[in-house]
Design a protein around this motif. Sequence first.
Motif, PDB file in Angstrom:
ATOM      1  N   VAL A  23       0.886  -1.010  -0.022  1.00 35.61           N
ATOM      2  CA  VAL A  23       0.048  -0.120  -0.087  1.00 35.61           C
ATOM      3  C   VAL A  23       0.864   1.283   0.018  1.00 35.61           C
ATOM      4  O   VAL A  23       0.568   2.350  -0.647  1.00 35.61           O
ATOM      5  CB  VAL A  23      -1.049  -0.085   1.415  1.00 35.61           C
ATOM      6  CG1 VAL A  23      -1.560   1.381   1.345  1.00 35.61           C
ATOM      7  CG2 VAL A  23      -1.960  -1.064   0.994  1.00 35.61           C
ATOM      8  N   ILE A  24       2.009   1.107   0.851  1.00 36.04           N
ATOM      9  CA  ILE A  24       2.788   2.364   0.938  1.00 36.04           C
ATOM     10  C   ILE A  24       3.485   2.452  -0.536  1.00 36.04           C
ATOM     11  O   ILE A  24       3.436   3.457  -1.184  1.00 36.04           O
ATOM     12  CB  ILE A  24       3.932   2.167   1.755  1.00 36.04           C
ATOM     13  CG1 ILE A  24       3.118   2.416   3.384  1.00 36.04           C
ATOM     14  CG2 ILE A  24       5.185   3.283   1.777  1.00 36.04           C
ATOM     15  CD1 ILE A  24       3.980   2.005   4.406  1.00 36.04           C
ATOM     16  N   ILE A  25       3.988   1.275  -1.092  1.00 40.81           N
ATOM     17  CA  ILE A  25       4.626   1.407  -2.445  1.00 40.81           C
ATOM     18  C   ILE A  25       3.838   2.119  -3.415  1.00 40.81           C
ATOM     19  O   ILE A  25       4.067   2.801  -4.321  1.00 40.81           O
ATOM     20  CB  ILE A  25       5.618   0.273  -2.533  1.00 40.81           C
ATOM     21  CG1 ILE A  25       6.785   0.367  -1.729  1.00 40.81           C
ATOM     22  CG2 ILE A  25       6.190   0.326  -4.123  1.00 40.81           C
ATOM     23  CD1 ILE A  25       7.425  -1.033  -1.930  1.00 40.81           C
ATOM     24  N   TYR A  26       2.739   1.377  -3.431  1.00 38.48           N
ATOM     25  CA  TYR A  26       1.758   1.353  -4.857  1.00 38.48           C
ATOM     26  C   TYR A  26       0.688   2.074  -4.706  1.00 38.48           C
ATOM     27  O   TYR A  26      -0.228   2.473  -5.498  1.00 38.48           O
ATOM     28  CB  TYR A  26       1.194   0.297  -5.195  1.00 38.48           C
ATOM     29  CG  TYR A  26       2.310  -1.040  -5.366  1.00 38.48           C
ATOM     30  CD1 TYR A  26       3.517  -0.563  -6.282  1.00 38.48           C
ATOM     31  CD2 TYR A  26       2.377  -2.088  -4.890  1.00 38.48           C
ATOM     32  CE1 TYR A  26       4.492  -1.610  -6.375  1.00 38.48           C
ATOM     33  CE2 TYR A  26       3.312  -3.251  -5.105  1.00 38.48           C
ATOM     34  CZ  TYR A  26       4.488  -3.066  -5.777  1.00 38.48           C
ATOM     35  OH  TYR A  26       5.456  -3.930  -6.174  1.00 38.48           O
ATOM     36  N   LEU A  28       1.075   5.482  -2.763  1.00 40.56           N
ATOM     37  CA  LEU A  28       1.654   6.929  -2.050  1.00 40.56           C
ATOM     38  C   LEU A  28       1.680   7.706  -3.352  1.00 40.56           C
ATOM     39  O   LEU A  28       2.831   7.604  -4.054  1.00 40.56           O
ATOM     40  CB  LEU A  28       2.760   6.898  -1.185  1.00 40.56           C
ATOM     41  CG  LEU A  28       3.418   8.017  -0.562  1.00 40.56           C
ATOM     42  CD1 LEU A  28       2.376   8.214   0.350  1.00 40.56           C
ATOM     43  CD2 LEU A  28       4.462   7.591   0.382  1.00 40.56           C
ATOM     44  N   PRO A  29       0.940   8.779  -3.523  1.00 42.13           N
ATOM     45  CA  PRO A  29       1.226   9.711  -4.645  1.00 42.13           C
ATOM     46  C   PRO A  29       2.550  10.619  -4.413  1.00 42.13           C
ATOM     47  O   PRO A  29       2.430  11.234  -3.448  1.00 42.13           O
ATOM     48  CB  PRO A  29      -0.362  10.460  -4.759  1.00 42.13           C
ATOM     49  CG  PRO A  29      -0.768  10.415  -3.422  1.00 42.13           C
ATOM     50  CD  PRO A  29      -0.084   9.138  -2.683  1.00 42.13           C
ATOM     51  N   LEU A 109       3.196   8.315  -8.899  1.00 44.68           N
ATOM     52  CA  LEU A 109       3.351   7.672  -7.404  1.00 44.68           C
ATOM     53  C   LEU A 109       4.664   8.174  -7.137  1.00 44.68           C
ATOM     54  O   LEU A 109       5.741   8.262  -7.898  1.00 44.68           O
ATOM     55  CB  LEU A 109       3.257   6.192  -7.437  1.00 44.68           C
ATOM     56  CG  LEU A 109       1.968   5.765  -7.582  1.00 44.68           C
ATOM     57  CD1 LEU A 109       1.765   4.023  -7.805  1.00 44.68           C
ATOM     58  CD2 LEU A 109       1.065   6.231  -6.770  1.00 44.68           C
ATOM     59  N   MET A 110       5.032   8.193  -5.821  1.00 43.65           N
ATOM     60  CA  MET A 110       6.256   8.786  -5.255  1.00 43.65           C
ATOM     61  C   MET A 110       7.332   7.717  -5.353  1.00 43.65           C
ATOM     62  O   MET A 110       8.640   8.186  -5.719  1.00 43.65           O
ATOM     63  CB  MET A 110       6.037   8.844  -3.679  1.00 43.65           C
ATOM     64  CG  MET A 110       7.310   9.192  -2.849  1.00 43.65           C
ATOM     65  SD  MET A 110       7.304  11.034  -2.943  1.00 43.65           S
ATOM     66  CE  MET A 110       6.019  11.528  -2.015  1.00 43.65           C
ATOM     67  N   TYR A 114       2.390   4.553 -11.784  1.00 44.32           N
ATOM     68  CA  TYR A 114       1.046   5.612 -11.852  1.00 44.32           C
ATOM     69  C   TYR A 114       0.087   4.778 -10.863  1.00 44.32           C
ATOM     70  O   TYR A 114       0.289   3.520 -10.642  1.00 44.32           O
ATOM     71  CB  TYR A 114       0.687   5.729 -13.136  1.00 44.32           C
ATOM     72  CG  TYR A 114       1.483   6.569 -13.991  1.00 44.32           C
ATOM     73  CD1 TYR A 114       1.401   7.759 -14.101  1.00 44.32           C
ATOM     74  CD2 TYR A 114       2.478   5.970 -14.848  1.00 44.32           C
ATOM     75  CE1 TYR A 114       2.196   8.654 -14.660  1.00 44.32           C
ATOM     76  CE2 TYR A 114       3.387   6.713 -15.626  1.00 44.32           C
ATOM     77  CZ  TYR A 114       3.270   8.043 -15.524  1.00 44.32           C
ATOM     78  OH  TYR A 114       4.166   8.692 -16.393  1.00 44.32           O
ATOM     79  N   GLY A 115      -0.717   5.388 -10.210  1.00 44.50           N
ATOM     80  CA  GLY A 115      -1.672   5.129  -9.372  1.00 44.50           C
ATOM     81  C   GLY A 115      -2.796   4.340 -10.505  1.00 44.50           C
ATOM     82  O   GLY A 115      -2.739   4.326 -11.409  1.00 44.50           O
TER      83      GLY A 115
END
Length: 133
Positions: A23-26, A28-29, A109-110, A114-115
């Motif tokens: 969730v953090i990797i995929y 975090l925008p 994404l960070m 892309y989200g």
Amino acid sequence: MKFLKYLVLSIISVVVLYLVISVIIYRLPSFDKVECFKSEVVFDFVDIQLSPREIFETGVLGKSVVTLAIENKRFFIENIDKKKLWEVNPRDMKEQGYTLSAEVCAQPLMFGGYGVAKVANLTKVNKQPIITK
């Protein structure tokens, strides 16, 4: 019995840790603007990729994948958007001599990529569809 208890706790901990990290990797925008891409849709009848992102998005969250012809860019989309792309069988499109061009918009994404993308616009194009197996 005690070993089994620790084994079960370890397995649950690993699964929860995987989900939290995913969730953090995929999700975090970054603070960039939403980017939009417009290209012909590649119709993949069999699309199996075993990357960690692919497993998380399609297996855990139940998202679908759309591939655009430009640079073979892959985006994860909601199933409702996928149904819009597959209203007509691509083989029928081939017989009728048209394909679809889609405008797909997604937030960068960070950590790269892309989200979850939105299909903003669909247009018919008088070309043969790109169909892969």
